[in-house]
Design a protein around this motif. Structure first.
Motif, PDB file in Angstrom:
ATOM      1  N   PHE A 137       4.424  -2.296   0.022  1.00  0.00           N
ATOM      2  CA  PHE A 137       5.187  -1.851  -1.153  1.00  0.00           C
ATOM      3  C   PHE A 137       6.673  -1.897  -0.825  1.00  0.00           C
ATOM      4  O   PHE A 137       7.086  -1.713   0.322  1.00  0.00           O
ATOM      5  CB  PHE A 137       4.806  -0.450  -1.642  1.00  0.00           C
ATOM      6  CG  PHE A 137       3.538  -0.378  -2.446  1.00  0.00           C
ATOM      7  CD1 PHE A 137       3.340  -1.164  -3.561  1.00  0.00           C
ATOM      8  CD2 PHE A 137       2.530   0.512  -2.085  1.00  0.00           C
ATOM      9  CE1 PHE A 137       2.177  -1.090  -4.309  1.00  0.00           C
ATOM     10  CE2 PHE A 137       1.359   0.600  -2.825  1.00  0.00           C
ATOM     11  CZ  PHE A 137       1.192  -0.203  -3.931  1.00  0.00           C
ATOM     12  N   TRP A 138       7.471  -2.123  -1.852  1.00  0.00           N
ATOM     13  CA  TRP A 138       8.913  -2.227  -1.662  1.00  0.00           C
ATOM     14  C   TRP A 138       9.509  -0.937  -1.114  1.00  0.00           C
ATOM     15  O   TRP A 138      10.514  -0.964  -0.396  1.00  0.00           O
ATOM     16  CB  TRP A 138       9.592  -2.588  -2.980  1.00  0.00           C
ATOM     17  CG  TRP A 138       9.193  -3.922  -3.553  1.00  0.00           C
ATOM     18  CD1 TRP A 138       8.692  -4.160  -4.811  1.00  0.00           C
ATOM     19  CD2 TRP A 138       9.268  -5.204  -2.918  1.00  0.00           C
ATOM     20  NE1 TRP A 138       8.442  -5.498  -4.981  1.00  0.00           N
ATOM     21  CE2 TRP A 138       8.791  -6.164  -3.837  1.00  0.00           C
ATOM     22  CE3 TRP A 138       9.684  -5.640  -1.662  1.00  0.00           C
ATOM     23  CZ2 TRP A 138       8.726  -7.521  -3.551  1.00  0.00           C
ATOM     24  CZ3 TRP A 138       9.607  -6.999  -1.363  1.00  0.00           C
ATOM     25  CH2 TRP A 138       9.144  -7.916  -2.305  1.00  0.00           C
ATOM     26  N   ASP A 139       8.934   0.200  -1.463  1.00  0.00           N
ATOM     27  CA  ASP A 139       9.489   1.463  -0.986  1.00  0.00           C
ATOM     28  C   ASP A 139       8.751   2.003   0.240  1.00  0.00           C
ATOM     29  O   ASP A 139       8.969   3.146   0.641  1.00  0.00           O
ATOM     30  CB  ASP A 139       9.487   2.509  -2.104  1.00  0.00           C
ATOM     31  CG  ASP A 139       8.079   2.823  -2.604  1.00  0.00           C
ATOM     32  OD1 ASP A 139       7.102   2.264  -2.063  1.00  0.00           O
ATOM     33  OD2 ASP A 139       7.953   3.641  -3.543  1.00  0.00           O
ATOM     34  N   SER A 140       7.854   1.197   0.811  1.00  0.00           N
ATOM     35  CA  SER A 140       7.152   1.535   2.053  1.00  0.00           C
ATOM     36  C   SER A 140       6.159   2.690   1.901  1.00  0.00           C
ATOM     37  O   SER A 140       5.736   3.272   2.900  1.00  0.00           O
ATOM     38  CB  SER A 140       8.142   1.885   3.174  1.00  0.00           C
ATOM     39  OG  SER A 140       9.046   0.841   3.394  1.00  0.00           O
ATOM     40  N   ARG A 141       5.759   3.007   0.666  1.00  0.00           N
ATOM     41  CA  ARG A 141       4.874   4.164   0.520  1.00  0.00           C
ATOM     42  C   ARG A 141       3.460   3.898   1.028  1.00  0.00           C
ATOM     43  O   ARG A 141       2.727   4.844   1.319  1.00  0.00           O
ATOM     44  CB  ARG A 141       4.845   4.645  -0.931  1.00  0.00           C
ATOM     45  CG  ARG A 141       4.181   3.708  -1.925  1.00  0.00           C
ATOM     46  CD  ARG A 141       4.348   4.250  -3.343  1.00  0.00           C
ATOM     47  NE  ARG A 141       3.660   3.451  -4.342  1.00  0.00           N
ATOM     48  CZ  ARG A 141       4.176   2.376  -4.923  1.00  0.00           C
ATOM     49  NH1 ARG A 141       5.384   1.962  -4.587  1.00  0.00           N
ATOM     50  NH2 ARG A 141       3.495   1.713  -5.842  1.00  0.00           N
ATOM     51  N   ALA A 142       3.043   2.627   1.124  1.00  0.00           N
ATOM     52  CA  ALA A 142       1.758   2.307   1.765  1.00  0.00           C
ATOM     53  C   ALA A 142       2.025   2.218   3.263  1.00  0.00           C
ATOM     54  O   ALA A 142       2.183   1.147   3.831  1.00  0.00           O
ATOM     55  CB  ALA A 142       1.187   1.003   1.220  1.00  0.00           C
ATOM     56  N   THR A 143       2.090   3.380   3.904  1.00  0.00           N
ATOM     57  CA  THR A 143       2.526   3.458   5.302  1.00  0.00           C
ATOM     58  C   THR A 143       1.486   2.934   6.281  1.00  0.00           C
ATOM     59  O   THR A 143       1.825   2.476   7.367  1.00  0.00           O
ATOM     60  CB  THR A 143       2.834   4.911   5.666  1.00  0.00           C
ATOM     61  OG1 THR A 143       1.628   5.700   5.553  1.00  0.00           O
ATOM     62  CG2 THR A 143       3.914   5.495   4.745  1.00  0.00           C
ATOM     63  N   GLY A 144       0.212   3.045   5.937  1.00  0.00           N
ATOM     64  CA  GLY A 144      -0.849   2.699   6.876  1.00  0.00           C
ATOM     65  C   GLY A 144      -1.250   3.854   7.764  1.00  0.00           C
ATOM     66  O   GLY A 144      -2.110   3.708   8.641  1.00  0.00           O
ATOM     67  N   PHE A 145      -0.659   5.024   7.534  1.00  0.00           N
ATOM     68  CA  PHE A 145      -0.939   6.173   8.400  1.00  0.00           C
ATOM     69  C   PHE A 145      -2.398   6.627   8.319  1.00  0.00           C
ATOM     70  O   PHE A 145      -2.991   7.006   9.324  1.00  0.00           O
ATOM     71  CB  PHE A 145      -0.029   7.350   8.045  1.00  0.00           C
ATOM     72  CG  PHE A 145       1.429   7.134   8.348  1.00  0.00           C
ATOM     73  CD1 PHE A 145       1.832   6.151   9.244  1.00  0.00           C
ATOM     74  CD2 PHE A 145       2.402   7.906   7.745  1.00  0.00           C
ATOM     75  CE1 PHE A 145       3.172   5.944   9.527  1.00  0.00           C
ATOM     76  CE2 PHE A 145       3.753   7.716   8.029  1.00  0.00           C
ATOM     77  CZ  PHE A 145       4.131   6.731   8.922  1.00  0.00           C
ATOM     78  N   LEU A 146      -2.984   6.594   7.126  1.00  0.00           N
ATOM     79  CA  LEU A 146      -4.335   7.116   6.946  1.00  0.00           C
ATOM     80  C   LEU A 146      -5.397   6.120   7.403  1.00  0.00           C
ATOM     81  O   LEU A 146      -6.272   6.462   8.212  1.00  0.00           O
ATOM     82  CB  LEU A 146      -4.572   7.494   5.478  1.00  0.00           C
ATOM     83  CG  LEU A 146      -5.962   8.039   5.139  1.00  0.00           C
ATOM     84  CD1 LEU A 146      -6.220   9.334   5.916  1.00  0.00           C
ATOM     85  CD2 LEU A 146      -6.092   8.294   3.642  1.00  0.00           C
ATOM     86  N   LEU A 147      -5.322   4.894   6.897  1.00  0.00           N
ATOM     87  CA  LEU A 147      -6.329   3.881   7.211  1.00  0.00           C
ATOM     88  C   LEU A 147      -5.919   2.996   8.383  1.00  0.00           C
ATOM     89  O   LEU A 147      -6.682   2.112   8.774  1.00  0.00           O
ATOM     90  CB  LEU A 147      -6.596   2.998   5.987  1.00  0.00           C
ATOM     91  CG  LEU A 147      -7.125   3.714   4.739  1.00  0.00           C
ATOM     92  CD1 LEU A 147      -7.285   2.729   3.582  1.00  0.00           C
ATOM     93  CD2 LEU A 147      -8.464   4.404   5.027  1.00  0.00           C
ATOM     94  N   ARG A 148      -4.724   3.248   8.923  1.00  0.00           N
ATOM     95  CA  ARG A 148      -4.153   2.407   9.984  1.00  0.00           C
ATOM     96  C   ARG A 148      -4.020   0.960   9.532  1.00  0.00           C
ATOM     97  O   ARG A 148      -4.122   0.024  10.330  1.00  0.00           O
ATOM     98  CB  ARG A 148      -4.988   2.486  11.280  1.00  0.00           C
ATOM     99  CG  ARG A 148      -5.274   3.878  11.769  1.00  0.00           C
ATOM    100  CD  ARG A 148      -4.020   4.713  11.871  1.00  0.00           C
ATOM    101  NE  ARG A 148      -3.048   4.159  12.825  1.00  0.00           N
ATOM    102  CZ  ARG A 148      -1.791   4.581  12.922  1.00  0.00           C
ATOM    103  NH1 ARG A 148      -1.331   5.517  12.102  1.00  0.00           N
ATOM    104  NH2 ARG A 148      -0.976   4.044  13.814  1.00  0.00           N
ATOM    105  N   ASN A 149      -3.783   0.797   8.234  1.00  0.00           N
ATOM    106  CA  ASN A 149      -3.705  -0.532   7.649  1.00  0.00           C
ATOM    107  C   ASN A 149      -2.892  -0.450   6.358  1.00  0.00           C
ATOM    108  O   ASN A 149      -3.422  -0.040   5.322  1.00  0.00           O
ATOM    109  CB  ASN A 149      -5.120  -1.049   7.364  1.00  0.00           C
ATOM    110  CG  ASN A 149      -5.145  -2.478   6.869  1.00  0.00           C
ATOM    111  OD1 ASN A 149      -4.237  -2.926   6.184  1.00  0.00           O
ATOM    112  ND2 ASN A 149      -6.195  -3.202   7.210  1.00  0.00           N
TER     113      ASN A 149
END
Length: 319
Positions: free
Chosen positions: A61-73
């Motif tokens: 996402f443009w604002d980096s909200r899909a960090t990958g912290f939860l699913l590590r992806n």
């Protein structure tokens, strides 16, 4: 994951707005940004802060909200966004994804991959009616979980939502989507010889232009001329996975700025109108550091940790 687009026709002043690229499945709702392309998105790393450079890298996402912290992806978490985005596909509850999967033709395949019985969830009889109502509808009174489930079934629905995102990521990683089939990829594989002009551009890109210091191509940078370094054995994506402050101006043709009154479901897409400021990365980081209502109006200060740690602020659509 691309936006689900509905072409709508209007005869009022909004008829010239950019609904085609930004509109969702609910008519007259539009998102504030053009979607990130999903090609090669699976190769972005989990969001991280580089203390040496003082910059953030990774995410989707443009604002980096899909960090990958939860699913590590990050890509799997990006895939989870559109279905429950009020201005895109518009499901009111992530459980609606699991509900749709229970009646999908490919349910057996999903259970083959994620386990027999993984979709055995006891949905109430009114689930179809709930899931057919766009998210943000006034009848839900602000609830993000209007489908009434037991705690055990809610846990299973959340797990299905994660597995569904991971499945989308697996597909997007495949050669069908991320094929690495460009002319440049053929050149790297020894199946194409660059023309003299193409080679001159390539050497400028890796040399005096200093382009590949950020747009990484698996090769060294030689500002003084020819690069004699050994090429890394990678499929280059021409990105450092970092965020940058582009300073984009506010765009009056973006339909999002006009969604200031309730739609037929009682939903207001943007109560601030032209007072809205898309702070991009800053906004998602602030939400992560200070859970609760996010500050999106001009003049409100960011979280103090952001002021101290961010070298820059992504103020997209700043006037």
């Amino acid at each position: 994951m691309p936006y689900a687009v509905c072409r709508v026709w209007r005869t009022d002043p909004l008829s010239q707005l950019d609904y085609d690229r930004l509109s969702g499945t609910a008519h007259f709702r539009a998102g504030k940004r053009t979607p990130q392309r999903h090609t090669y998105a699976p190769f972005f790393p989990v969001l991280q802060y580089n203390q040496t450079q003082g910059l953030f890298f990774g995410r989707n996402f443009w604002d980096s909200r899909a960090t990958g912290f939860l699913l590590r992806n990050p890509d799997a978490e990006q895939a989870q966004g559109p279905p429950v985005d009020t201005q895109e596909m518009g499901f009111p509850d992530i459980a609606c994804v699991a509900f749709r999967l229970t009646t999908a033709a490919y349910r057996p395949l999903f259970e083959q991959v994620w386990g027999a019985g993984s979709l055995n969830i006891q949905f109430p009889k009114n689930t179809e009616a709930i899931c057919d109502t766009p998210g943000g509808a006034s009848r839900f009174h602000g609830s993000a979980t209007p489908v009434p489930l037991t705690a055990a079934d809610r846990t299973k629905a959340n797990e299905v939502y994660g597995h569904w995102g991971q499945s989308i990521d697996s597909y997007e990683q495949s050669l069908q989507i991320s094929a690495f089939s460009s002319k440049f990829d053929a050149f790297l594989a020894g199946r194409y010889k660059l023309t003299a002009d193409e080679m001159a551009g390539f050497e400028l890109f890796n040399g005096k232009g200093n382009c590949n210091s950020c747009h990484l191509d698996g090769r060294g940078t030689s500002l003084g001329g020819h690069d004699g370094s050994a090429a890394a054995m990678v499929n280059p994506l021409f990105t450092c996975f970092g965020s940058a402050n582009e300073g984009l101006p506010l765009n009056p043709s973006n339909a999002f700025y006009y969604e200031t009154t309730p739609d037929s479901f009682g939903f207001i897409g943007n109560p601030y109108g032209f007072g809205y400021r898309d702070l991009g990365l800053e906004l998602s980081l602030e939400a992560a550091l200070a859970p609760g209502p996010t500050r999106i109006r001009h003049g409100q200060s960011p979280h103090p940790l952001l002021t101290a740690r961010c070298k820059y602020r992504v103020r997209a659509m700043w006037p």
